[in-house]
Design an enzyme around this catalytic site. Structure first.
Site, PDB file in Angstrom:
ATOM      1  N   TYR A 130      34.614  66.276  52.365  1.00 27.34           N
ATOM      2  CA  TYR A 130      33.716  66.838  51.360  1.00 27.34           C
ATOM      3  C   TYR A 130      32.932  68.034  51.895  1.00 27.34           C
ATOM      4  O   TYR A 130      32.330  68.770  51.120  1.00 27.34           O
ATOM      5  CB  TYR A 130      32.723  65.773  50.872  1.00 27.34           C
ATOM      6  CG  TYR A 130      33.288  64.856  49.817  1.00 27.34           C
ATOM      7  CD1 TYR A 130      34.317  63.973  50.124  1.00 27.34           C
ATOM      8  CD2 TYR A 130      32.787  64.863  48.519  1.00 27.34           C
ATOM      9  CE1 TYR A 130      34.834  63.125  49.161  1.00 27.34           C
ATOM     10  CE2 TYR A 130      33.300  64.016  47.545  1.00 27.34           C
ATOM     11  CZ  TYR A 130      34.321  63.152  47.872  1.00 27.34           C
ATOM     12  OH  TYR A 130      34.828  62.321  46.911  1.00 27.34           O
ATOM     13  N   LYS A 181      41.270  54.986  59.228  1.00 20.79           N
ATOM     14  CA  LYS A 181      42.719  55.079  59.395  1.00 20.79           C
ATOM     15  C   LYS A 181      42.909  55.574  60.828  1.00 20.79           C
ATOM     16  O   LYS A 181      43.443  56.662  61.067  1.00 20.79           O
ATOM     17  CB  LYS A 181      43.285  56.061  58.349  1.00 20.79           C
ATOM     18  CG  LYS A 181      44.797  56.129  58.301  1.00 20.79           C
ATOM     19  CD  LYS A 181      45.451  54.952  57.609  1.00 20.79           C
ATOM     20  CE  LYS A 181      46.956  55.063  57.684  1.00 20.79           C
ATOM     21  NZ  LYS A 181      47.662  53.915  57.081  1.00 20.79           N
ATOM     22  N   ASP A 214      44.261  51.415  53.982  1.00 18.64           N
ATOM     23  CA  ASP A 214      45.296  50.931  53.067  1.00 18.64           C
ATOM     24  C   ASP A 214      45.259  49.402  52.974  1.00 18.64           C
ATOM     25  O   ASP A 214      45.344  48.821  51.895  1.00 18.64           O
ATOM     26  CB  ASP A 214      46.691  51.449  53.459  1.00 18.64           C
ATOM     27  CG  ASP A 214      47.001  51.332  54.938  1.00 18.64           C
ATOM     28  OD1 ASP A 214      46.103  50.967  55.725  1.00 18.64           O
ATOM     29  OD2 ASP A 214      48.161  51.608  55.326  1.00 18.64           O
ATOM     30  N   ASP A 238      34.607  57.084  48.689  1.00 17.53           N
ATOM     31  CA  ASP A 238      34.743  57.465  47.288  1.00 17.53           C
ATOM     32  C   ASP A 238      35.836  56.634  46.625  1.00 17.53           C
ATOM     33  O   ASP A 238      35.644  56.042  45.564  1.00 17.53           O
ATOM     34  CB  ASP A 238      35.082  58.957  47.193  1.00 17.53           C
ATOM     35  CG  ASP A 238      35.313  59.380  45.757  1.00 17.53           C
ATOM     36  OD1 ASP A 238      34.498  59.035  44.898  1.00 17.53           O
ATOM     37  OD2 ASP A 238      36.344  60.049  45.492  1.00 17.53           O
ATOM     38  N   ASP A 242      35.562  53.016  43.841  1.00 20.17           N
ATOM     39  CA  ASP A 242      36.154  52.838  42.506  1.00 20.17           C
ATOM     40  C   ASP A 242      36.949  51.529  42.446  1.00 20.17           C
ATOM     41  O   ASP A 242      36.874  50.780  41.469  1.00 20.17           O
ATOM     42  CB  ASP A 242      37.078  54.014  42.147  1.00 20.17           C
ATOM     43  CG  ASP A 242      36.320  55.159  41.469  1.00 20.17           C
ATOM     44  OD1 ASP A 242      35.081  55.224  41.629  1.00 20.17           O
ATOM     45  OD2 ASP A 242      36.954  55.981  40.781  1.00 20.17           O
TER      46      ASP A 242
HETATM   47  C1  IPM Z   1      31.368  59.828  42.985  1.00 26.45           C
HETATM   48  C2  IPM Z   1      32.123  60.918  42.262  1.00 26.45           C
HETATM   49  C3  IPM Z   1      31.883  62.241  42.985  1.00 26.45           C
HETATM   50  C4  IPM Z   1      32.442  62.089  44.393  1.00 26.45           C
HETATM   51  C5  IPM Z   1      32.486  63.461  42.302  1.00 26.45           C
HETATM   52  C6  IPM Z   1      32.109  63.560  40.861  1.00 26.45           C
HETATM   53  C7  IPM Z   1      32.123  64.733  43.049  1.00 26.45           C
HETATM   54  O1  IPM Z   1      33.471  60.616  42.178  1.00 26.45           O
HETATM   55  O2  IPM Z   1      30.131  59.895  43.040  1.00 26.45           O
HETATM   56  O3  IPM Z   1      31.986  58.891  43.477  1.00 26.45           O
HETATM   57  O4  IPM Z   1      33.621  62.376  44.625  1.00 26.45           O
HETATM   58  O5  IPM Z   1      31.671  61.724  45.264  1.00 26.45           O
HETATM   59 MN    MN Z   2      33.970  58.662  43.002  1.00 25.16          MN
END
Ligand code: IPM
Ligand code: MN
Length: 337
Positions: A130, A181, A214, A238, A242
């Site tokens: 990032y 990793k 993984d 990140d 999710d």
């Molecule tokens: C998160 C989002 C952000 C990230 C994006 C929108 C830049 O996906 O907060 O997880 O990748 O960190």
């Molecule tokens: Mn995210």
């Protein structure tokens, strides 16, 4: 306690609705906040081209905390090139305010794969891929080159790992799992592994484990109960968060704290979910992630008792109420306070 000065960035889509719900709950929990609204996000950009400037960043820094709803255009709206808001707004806030920890707690709701489990991801929030290292050469030609490096500093990795150990030491299950990793990303992996090996000696009560990223994807689905605190780099964090949200019942519940534990800038609290333009204005948005994010904000502001009460009220929400929409869910949380 004094009145807390909170900057509110409602943002786009359902963002303003869920932040309003979260602020209602904060007030009902008896915490006084003085809010300043900041009009930032996709709608603002489309209106007058403004993303974020230095003066606004400094205004935000001067607050005690920032509560953010969601930023982003509707899916399929191509008027904003990718990266303009992500890098120009969200990442600029994270880097500019040195929000070096992205703390994301998960609690599996009934019926989810992670039902009854609690764990957290501590994601490094200012470095890794990032950081924006790299560039392109000969763009658009057949000799094009694109590089995108991952920046890992001793300083950045250590403060993140230390935060994870602090969290684990204070938790019911003192365990830290490094996710990386190391078998392929040998340079960065080596640094992360050595830092964990060093810091752990200061926390003999904390169990330490390691998973390749993984494999962690399999374990999060098949055996999330093995985790207490996961510590990992920016990109792995990140992606994993999710997945963690999905196995815990959906990212409609997932809260996050972008923290500057050194308190040299206001920390920022936001749901993990996006702007969901398709349901904006319909009253159907689930505000629980924003409400949980506000609880994390109160914890950071020292309002521990109110934070715990809100967390408990959210955890007690059942599926029937969730289907009832924003207002009913908010009212139900307030009643349970
Ligand atoms: C998160 C989002 C952000 C990230 C994006 C929108 C830049 O996906 O907060 O997880 O990748 O960190
Ligand atoms: Mn995210």
């Amino acid at each position: 306690m004094s009145v807390h000065r909170v900057a509110v960035i409602g943002g786009d889509g359902i963002g303003p609705e869920v932040t309003a719900a979260a602020l209602e709950v904060v007030a009902a929990a008896g915490v006084e906040v003085a809010t300043t609204a900041f009009d930032l996000g996709a709608a603002r950009y489309l209106r007058d081209g403004f993303v974020l400037d230095d003066a606004t960043l400094e205004e935000l820094r001067a607050h005690d905390a920032i509560l953010l709803g969601a930023i982003g255009p509707a899916i399929g709206d191509t008027r904003i090139p990718g990266g303009v808001l992500e890098r120009g707004l969200l990442l600029r806030l994270r880097f500019g305010l040195d929000l070096y920890i992205n703390y994301r707690p998960f609690e599996g709701v009934a019926g989810s794969l992670a039902a009854g489990t609690r764990f957290a991801i501590v994601r490094e929030n200012t470095e890794g891929p990032y950081a924006g290292e790299g560039g392109t050469l000969r763009r658009g030609t057949s000799h094009e080159i694109a590089t995108q490096g991952s920046v890992n500093t001793r300083f950045g990795v250590e403060r993140c790992v230390r935060y994870a150990f602090e969290r684990a030491a204070a938790s019911a299950r003192p365990k830290v799992t490094l996710v990386h990793k190391t078998n392929v990303l040998t340079f960065a992996g080596d640094l992360w592994s050595r830092v964990v090996a060093e810091v752990r000696s200061e926390y003999p009560q904390v169990e330490v484990d390691y998973n390749h990223v993984d494999a962690a994807c399999i374990y999060l689905v098949e055996d999330p109960g093995r985790y207490s605190v996961i510590v990992t780099d920016n990109l792995f964090g990140d992606i994993l968060s999710d997945l963690a949200g999905a196995v815990s019942g959906g990212i409609g519940y997932a809260a996050s704290a972008n923290l500057n534990p050194a308190r040299t800038g206001a920390s920022l609290f936001e749901p993990v979910h996006g702007a969901a333009h398709d349901i904006a204005g319909t009253g159907r948005a689930n505000p629980l992630a924003a409400i949980s994010s506000a609880a994390l904000m109160l914890e950071h502001l020292g309002e521990t008792d109110a934070a715990r009460r809100i967390e408990r009220a959210v955890a007690d929400s059942d599926a029937k109420v969730i289907a009832a929409g924003t207002a009913a869910i908010t009212a139900a949380v307030i009643e349970r306070l």
